[in-house]
Design a protein around this motif. Structure first.
Motif, PDB file in Angstrom:
ATOM      1  N   VAL A   1      36.766  41.860  32.909  1.00 39.66           N
ATOM      2  CA  VAL A   1      38.167  41.626  32.530  1.00 39.66           C
ATOM      3  C   VAL A   1      38.336  40.187  32.056  1.00 39.66           C
ATOM      4  O   VAL A   1      38.974  39.929  31.029  1.00 39.66           O
ATOM      5  N   ALA A   2      37.729  39.250  32.782  1.00 33.67           N
ATOM      6  CA  ALA A   2      37.853  37.833  32.418  1.00 33.67           C
ATOM      7  C   ALA A   2      37.235  37.544  31.052  1.00 33.67           C
ATOM      8  O   ALA A   2      37.699  36.668  30.328  1.00 33.67           O
ATOM      9  N   ILE A   3      36.207  38.300  30.693  1.00 30.37           N
ATOM     10  CA  ILE A   3      35.516  38.073  29.422  1.00 30.37           C
ATOM     11  C   ILE A   3      36.175  38.829  28.269  1.00 30.37           C
ATOM     12  O   ILE A   3      36.412  38.269  27.201  1.00 30.37           O
ATOM     13  N   SER A   4      36.456  40.110  28.484  1.00 31.97           N
ATOM     14  CA  SER A   4      36.905  40.950  27.365  1.00 31.97           C
ATOM     15  C   SER A   4      38.321  41.510  27.516  1.00 31.97           C
ATOM     16  O   SER A   4      38.835  42.105  26.571  1.00 31.97           O
ATOM     17  N   GLY A   5      38.891  41.375  28.703  1.00 34.46           N
ATOM     18  CA  GLY A   5      40.230  41.923  28.917  1.00 34.46           C
ATOM     19  C   GLY A   5      40.232  43.348  29.437  1.00 34.46           C
ATOM     20  O   GLY A   5      41.235  43.830  29.944  1.00 34.46           O
ATOM     21  N   ASN A   6      39.111  44.066  29.336  1.00 36.90           N
ATOM     22  CA  ASN A   6      39.021  45.439  29.823  1.00 36.90           C
ATOM     23  C   ASN A   6      37.735  45.576  30.625  1.00 36.90           C
ATOM     24  O   ASN A   6      36.634  45.598  30.073  1.00 36.90           O
ATOM     25  N   GLY A   7      37.873  45.683  31.929  1.00 31.94           N
ATOM     26  CA  GLY A   7      36.724  45.747  32.807  1.00 31.94           C
ATOM     27  C   GLY A   7      35.851  46.969  32.622  1.00 31.94           C
ATOM     28  O   GLY A   7      34.655  46.939  32.902  1.00 31.94           O
ATOM     29  N   PHE A   8      36.441  48.056  32.145  1.00 32.18           N
ATOM     30  CA  PHE A   8      35.672  49.286  31.971  1.00 32.18           C
ATOM     31  C   PHE A   8      34.643  49.192  30.857  1.00 32.18           C
ATOM     32  O   PHE A   8      33.695  49.971  30.817  1.00 32.18           O
ATOM     33  N   THR A   9      34.801  48.236  29.963  1.00 35.55           N
ATOM     34  CA  THR A   9      33.849  48.121  28.857  1.00 35.55           C
ATOM     35  C   THR A   9      32.460  47.690  29.322  1.00 35.55           C
ATOM     36  O   THR A   9      31.508  47.744  28.544  1.00 35.55           O
ATOM     37  N   ALA A  10      32.318  47.323  30.588  1.00 34.66           N
ATOM     38  CA  ALA A  10      30.994  47.018  31.135  1.00 34.66           C
ATOM     39  C   ALA A  10      30.129  48.281  31.200  1.00 34.66           C
ATOM     40  O   ALA A  10      28.907  48.185  31.257  1.00 34.66           O
TER      41      ALA A  10
ATOM     42  N   GLU B   1      28.543  49.693  48.854  1.00 39.03           N
ATOM     43  CA  GLU B   1      28.014  48.558  48.090  1.00 39.03           C
ATOM     44  C   GLU B   1      28.140  48.785  46.591  1.00 39.03           C
ATOM     45  O   GLU B   1      28.415  47.852  45.840  1.00 39.03           O
ATOM     46  N   ASP B   2      27.960  50.020  46.154  1.00 34.94           N
ATOM     47  CA  ASP B   2      28.123  50.349  44.733  1.00 34.94           C
ATOM     48  C   ASP B   2      29.548  49.999  44.284  1.00 34.94           C
ATOM     49  O   ASP B   2      29.747  49.400  43.220  1.00 34.94           O
ATOM     50  N   ILE B   3      30.511  50.399  45.088  1.00 32.18           N
ATOM     51  CA  ILE B   3      31.913  50.187  44.731  1.00 32.18           C
ATOM     52  C   ILE B   3      32.268  48.704  44.766  1.00 32.18           C
ATOM     53  O   ILE B   3      32.921  48.193  43.844  1.00 32.18           O
ATOM     54  N   ILE B   4      31.829  48.004  45.798  1.00 32.27           N
ATOM     55  CA  ILE B   4      32.115  46.566  45.888  1.00 32.27           C
ATOM     56  C   ILE B   4      31.528  45.837  44.686  1.00 32.27           C
ATOM     57  O   ILE B   4      32.190  44.992  44.061  1.00 32.27           O
ATOM     58  N   CYS B   5      30.301  46.168  44.323  1.00 32.86           N
ATOM     59  CA  CYS B   5      29.667  45.529  43.164  1.00 32.86           C
ATOM     60  C   CYS B   5      30.374  45.931  41.876  1.00 32.86           C
ATOM     61  O   CYS B   5      30.613  45.081  41.012  1.00 32.86           O
ATOM     62  N   ALA B   6      30.725  47.213  41.735  1.00 25.63           N
ATOM     63  CA  ALA B   6      31.424  47.671  40.522  1.00 25.63           C
ATOM     64  C   ALA B   6      32.759  46.951  40.356  1.00 25.63           C
ATOM     65  O   ALA B   6      33.146  46.620  39.229  1.00 25.63           O
ATOM     66  N   LYS B   7      33.449  46.688  41.457  1.00 25.68           N
ATOM     67  CA  LYS B   7      34.709  45.942  41.380  1.00 25.68           C
ATOM     68  C   LYS B   7      34.466  44.518  40.872  1.00 25.68           C
ATOM     69  O   LYS B   7      35.254  43.988  40.085  1.00 25.68           O
ATOM     70  N   LYS B   8      33.353  43.928  41.281  1.00 24.41           N
ATOM     71  CA  LYS B   8      32.991  42.585  40.801  1.00 24.41           C
ATOM     72  C   LYS B   8      32.654  42.631  39.311  1.00 24.41           C
ATOM     73  O   LYS B   8      33.102  41.788  38.538  1.00 24.41           O
ATOM     74  N   VAL B   9      31.855  43.610  38.920  1.00 27.10           N
ATOM     75  CA  VAL B   9      31.517  43.785  37.495  1.00 27.10           C
ATOM     76  C   VAL B   9      32.808  43.942  36.698  1.00 27.10           C
ATOM     77  O   VAL B   9      32.996  43.306  35.653  1.00 27.10           O
ATOM     78  N   PHE B  10      33.693  44.788  37.182  1.00 25.22           N
ATOM     79  CA  PHE B  10      34.962  45.050  36.507  1.00 25.22           C
ATOM     80  C   PHE B  10      35.773  43.765  36.349  1.00 25.22           C
ATOM     81  O   PHE B  10      36.219  43.440  35.244  1.00 25.22           O
ATOM     82  N   SER B  11      35.961  43.024  37.431  1.00 33.00           N
ATOM     83  CA  SER B  11      36.806  41.828  37.357  1.00 33.00           C
ATOM     84  C   SER B  11      36.204  40.751  36.467  1.00 33.00           C
ATOM     85  O   SER B  11      36.921  40.076  35.730  1.00 33.00           O
ATOM     86  N   GLU B  12      34.877  40.600  36.503  1.00 32.85           N
ATOM     87  CA  GLU B  12      34.253  39.602  35.626  1.00 32.85           C
ATOM     88  C   GLU B  12      34.313  40.029  34.166  1.00 32.85           C
ATOM     89  O   GLU B  12      34.439  39.197  33.273  1.00 32.85           O
TER      90      GLU B  12
END
Length: 145
Positions: free
Chosen positions: A116-125, A103-114
């Protein structure tokens, strides 16, 4: 002189501690779990982030920020503080504290993709990404992935 009540209370506290001991992943175990959930890119960066966020501890909680689990998912947007699953990942924050980090990974992938849509780099979350930029392949170079 200890009374039987003190001994009983100490026994219960000790038993709870034993039951609630966290799993601490190795970098390779973490990277393999990410890969098993379909994350094939930037495994070194993900591993660096997990190390800096939680030291790979599945039960890590940052009480100042309300972040939970091995990847420190925020209760503000992503998981529910109540017993009812909710927020963007549709889960409870407590569900991020188990040994199984699916569940951590599935949620982290969602955080990452959203992100990316906002800032272009998902890791900046993740605020610790500032320590994990660039080539992080050294985190997983010894792993058989």
């Amino acid at each position: 002189m200890f009374s039987y009540k003190v001994v009983l209370i100490l026994s219960i506290v000790f038993a709870i501690f034993l039951v609630s001991e966290a799993k601490v992943y190795s970098p390779c175990e973490f990277a393999q779990a990410m890969k098993n959930q379909g994350v094939n890119d930037d495994l070194g960066t993900w591993t660096c982030i997990a190390s800096h966020e939680s030291n790979f501890n599945t039960q890590a909680i940052n009480y100042d920020t309300g972040d939970y689990g091995i990847l420190q998912i925020s209760h503000l947007y992503w998981c529910s503080d109540s017993d009812t699953p909710g927020k963007e990942c549709g889960i409870t924050c407590q569900s991020l504290l188990g040994d199984d980090i699916t569940e951590d990974i599935i949620c982290a992938k969602k955080v990452f993709s959203e992100t990316v849509a906002i800032s272009g780099n998902g890791f900046t979350a993740w605020t610790t990404y500032s320590s994990c930029g660039g080539d992080q392949s050294s985190w997983i170079k010894e792993c058989n992935l």
